[in-house]
Design an enzyme around this catalytic site. Sequence first.
Site, PDB file in Angstrom:
ATOM      1  CB  VAL A 129      36.883  78.316  38.032  1.00 17.21           C
ATOM      2  CG1 VAL A 129      35.987  78.282  36.789  1.00 17.21           C
ATOM      3  CG2 VAL A 129      36.162  79.004  39.178  1.00 17.21           C
ATOM      4  CE  LYS A 202      33.965  73.897  39.105  1.00 16.13           C
ATOM      5  NZ  LYS A 202      33.872  72.644  38.346  1.00 16.13           N
ATOM      6  N   GLY A 305      39.671  66.179  38.054  1.00  9.79           N
ATOM      7  CA  GLY A 305      40.586  65.036  38.216  1.00  9.79           C
ATOM      8  C   GLY A 305      41.814  65.450  39.001  1.00  9.79           C
TER       9      GLY A 305
HETATM   10  P1  NAP Z   1      37.781  64.214  48.354  1.00  6.97           P
HETATM   11  O1  NAP Z   1      38.407  63.221  47.454  1.00  6.97           O
HETATM   12  O2  NAP Z   1      36.455  63.929  48.963  1.00  6.97           O
HETATM   13  O3  NAP Z   1      38.853  64.534  49.501  1.00  6.97           O
HETATM   14  C1  NAP Z   1      38.551  65.285  50.638  1.00  6.97           C
HETATM   15  C2  NAP Z   1      39.665  65.090  51.635  1.00  6.97           C
HETATM   16  O4  NAP Z   1      39.458  65.940  52.745  1.00  6.97           O
HETATM   17  C3  NAP Z   1      39.749  63.660  52.200  1.00  6.97           C
HETATM   18  O5  NAP Z   1      41.088  63.282  52.328  1.00  6.97           O
HETATM   19  C4  NAP Z   1      39.096  63.776  53.566  1.00  6.97           C
HETATM   20  O6  NAP Z   1      39.622  62.863  54.501  1.00  6.97           O
HETATM   21  C5  NAP Z   1      39.484  65.177  53.958  1.00  6.97           C
HETATM   22  N1  NAP Z   1      38.530  65.808  54.870  1.00  6.97           N
HETATM   23  C6  NAP Z   1      37.236  66.116  54.623  1.00  6.97           C
HETATM   24  N2  NAP Z   1      36.688  66.697  55.690  1.00  6.97           N
HETATM   25  C7  NAP Z   1      37.649  66.741  56.646  1.00  6.97           C
HETATM   26  C8  NAP Z   1      37.695  67.222  57.973  1.00  6.97           C
HETATM   27  N3  NAP Z   1      36.633  67.773  58.563  1.00  6.97           N
HETATM   28  N4  NAP Z   1      38.872  67.113  58.661  1.00  6.97           N
HETATM   29  C9  NAP Z   1      39.958  66.552  58.085  1.00  6.97           C
HETATM   30  N5  NAP Z   1      39.974  66.091  56.813  1.00  6.97           N
HETATM   31  C10 NAP Z   1      38.830  66.175  56.115  1.00  6.97           C
HETATM   32  O7  NAP Z   1      37.600  65.605  47.612  1.00  6.97           O
HETATM   33  P2  NAP Z   1      38.423  66.148  46.352  1.00  6.97           P
HETATM   34  O8  NAP Z   1      37.796  65.642  45.108  1.00  6.97           O
HETATM   35  O9  NAP Z   1      39.858  65.974  46.565  1.00  6.97           O
HETATM   36  O10 NAP Z   1      38.040  67.714  46.402  1.00  6.97           O
HETATM   37  C11 NAP Z   1      38.626  68.556  47.376  1.00  6.97           C
HETATM   38  C12 NAP Z   1      38.243  70.002  47.044  1.00  6.97           C
HETATM   39  O11 NAP Z   1      38.729  70.340  45.743  1.00  6.97           O
HETATM   40  C13 NAP Z   1      36.739  70.285  46.999  1.00  6.97           C
HETATM   41  O12 NAP Z   1      36.507  71.592  47.448  1.00  6.97           O
HETATM   42  C14 NAP Z   1      36.398  70.167  45.526  1.00  6.97           C
HETATM   43  O13 NAP Z   1      35.264  70.910  45.170  1.00  6.97           O
HETATM   44  C15 NAP Z   1      37.652  70.777  44.914  1.00  6.97           C
HETATM   45  N6  NAP Z   1      37.946  70.376  43.546  1.00  6.97           N
HETATM   46  C16 NAP Z   1      37.935  69.071  43.202  1.00  6.97           C
HETATM   47  C17 NAP Z   1      38.260  68.697  41.903  1.00  6.97           C
HETATM   48  C18 NAP Z   1      38.264  67.268  41.468  1.00  6.97           C
HETATM   49  O14 NAP Z   1      38.430  67.031  40.251  1.00  6.97           O
HETATM   50  N7  NAP Z   1      38.072  66.314  42.355  1.00  6.97           N
HETATM   51  C19 NAP Z   1      38.571  69.688  40.964  1.00  6.97           C
HETATM   52  C20 NAP Z   1      38.589  71.040  41.364  1.00  6.97           C
HETATM   53  C21 NAP Z   1      38.268  71.368  42.658  1.00  6.97           C
HETATM   54  P3  NAP Z   1      39.438  61.278  54.324  1.00  6.97           P
HETATM   55  O15 NAP Z   1      40.245  60.922  53.091  1.00  6.97           O
HETATM   56  O16 NAP Z   1      40.008  60.677  55.541  1.00  6.97           O
HETATM   57  O17 NAP Z   1      37.972  61.028  54.144  1.00  6.97           O
HETATM   58  N1  HSE Z   2      33.240  68.067  40.303  1.00  2.69           N
HETATM   59  C1  HSE Z   2      33.912  69.078  39.574  1.00  2.69           C
HETATM   60  C2  HSE Z   2      33.692  68.867  38.093  1.00  2.69           C
HETATM   61  C3  HSE Z   2      35.384  69.058  39.884  1.00  2.69           C
HETATM   62  O1  HSE Z   2      33.275  67.764  37.708  1.00  2.69           O
HETATM   63  O2  HSE Z   2      33.895  69.796  37.314  1.00  2.69           O
HETATM   64  C4  HSE Z   2      36.145  70.181  39.233  1.00  2.69           C
HETATM   65  O3  HSE Z   2      35.829  71.404  39.816  1.00  2.69           O
END
Ligand code: NAP
Ligand code: HSE
Length: 443
Positions: A129, A202, A305
């Site tokens: 969150v 969240k 991010g």
């Molecule tokens: P993302 O860029 O889509 O990255 C996901 C990663 O997980 C990729 O490297 C993917 O592999 C890998 N993956 C997915 N499924 C898999 C599986 N079954 N086996 C092995 N590897 C797998 O996502 P993200 O933005 O980093 O977000 C990750 C988590 O953090 C999510 O739960 C999201 O809600 C949370 N989050 C994100 C942010 C943000 O700002 N992005 C902020 C807070 C929380 P590949 O690269 O090979 O496809």
């Molecule tokens: N997709 C989410 C957002 C990432 O834009 O707030 C952070 O949790």
Amino acid sequence: MTIGIGLLGLGTVGAGVAQILATPRGRHPLVGELALRRVAVRDLQRARPIELPSDLLTTDAEAVVDDPAVEIVVEVMGGLEPARSLILRAIAVGKPVVTANKAVIARYGEEIAAAAAARGVYVLIEAAVGGGIPIIEPLKQSLGANRISRVSGIINGTTNYILSRMADEGAAYTEVLADAQRLGYAEADPAADVQGGDAADKIAILAALAYGGSITRSAIPTQGIDRLDARDVAYADQLGYGVKLLAVAEQVATTAEGVAELDVSVNPTLVPRDHPLAGVHGVNNAILVEGDPVGRVMFYGPGAGAGPTASAVVADILNIAGIRQVSALGTPEQPVPLDPLLAAGSWRPCRLVDSAQTRHRNYVRLRTSDQAGVIGRIGTCFGDAGVSLQSIVQFQAPTDSEGGEAEIVVITHEVQEACFRQAMAAIEALPVVASVAACLRTL
Ligand code: NAP
Ligand code: HSE
């Protein structure tokens, strides 16, 4: 003493975490003790923003959890499965888990907390969150002495980024959403952002921490920004408001049996320009916590991010690493004792109150015939239902509307939802009303 880290995912957040671990200089000395042992990805051929030795990467996520060199499992792959099963697998073998996965925690938090309590391992979720904003630990610990009356805020960076650029530059929705995806703010499926589901996940987590009991995620009334009309943003601006996607959890009553009755929802909301939340722009998030005796406390910062989220993930890893360092405990055979506040688990039952009984201010935009007496008839419908109005304004009809149409915007005072619905049913039935074009909350 080196501590082995297993990373499940090397996308936006995973690469951000790897980047911090690879550059320990000038950070907390414990960062230098963290060693990346295995990293699970889906596609071994994909180009990565950080270069890692190729033998670290695997597509076998279970092998990362099971690897004896991995002492802390960091789940940043997203999605419900296999993420949930991998977290439970790590707990089962006594390995602490750090996760940024709000979707899993909002739905399976109780199951995961129970498993962690039974096995005596930490599951830390600061990054789930508010991105880089510390809000989980403050709610769990620093504000623990308070009776929390309300937690509200902007907790989705993607939608705040989209709304800010639409309001400031008149940018097109789809174009700004594509930018948010490119910048790594959006979820893998951005529908979770724009339809409000991510904010609902969240606020479910924040409500559980603030009120001490879990609530059913699927029961949270949720409206996103995907159907928000630019006209309403423009009218709101003329009336002295900005439009924000707000998530709110408020305790409205306590039953005789001690059940906390909560009003929890996610809605695009008109925020008066002089309100602290109106000044939160771009990818920033802000969370306002109101409690007794602390008063109002606001947490502000980048909500999504790679860098901000990785900052929160690594802080959780350091927390666990720090405890392990000062303790002889902390191996899978002899796990660290559970976070004492989490060990207490849910301390009271919570439930969502019937939405008809909740009270809100509302913004309504109506398309009507442009003729004498229309505003009077609409006002009568509100009055008959006991809905008091703050303002009723007629705007010029949009150019695409039928000739002879007007647009009427109403802002109500705070009213019971049941009365508001009764008034809206009567208004919709008026022959002079062509449609209810928008219905939003007002702060
Ligand atoms: P993302 O860029 O889509 O990255 C996901 C990663 O997980 C990729 O490297 C993917 O592999 C890998 N993956 C997915 N499924 C898999 C599986 N079954 N086996 C092995 N590897 C797998 O996502 P993200 O933005 O980093 O977000 C990750 C988590 O953090 C999510 O739960 C999201 O809600 C949370 N989050 C994100 C942010 C943000 O700002 N992005 C902020 C807070 C929380 P590949 O690269 O090979 O496809
Ligand atoms: N997709 C989410 C957002 C990432 O834009 O707030 C952070 O949790």
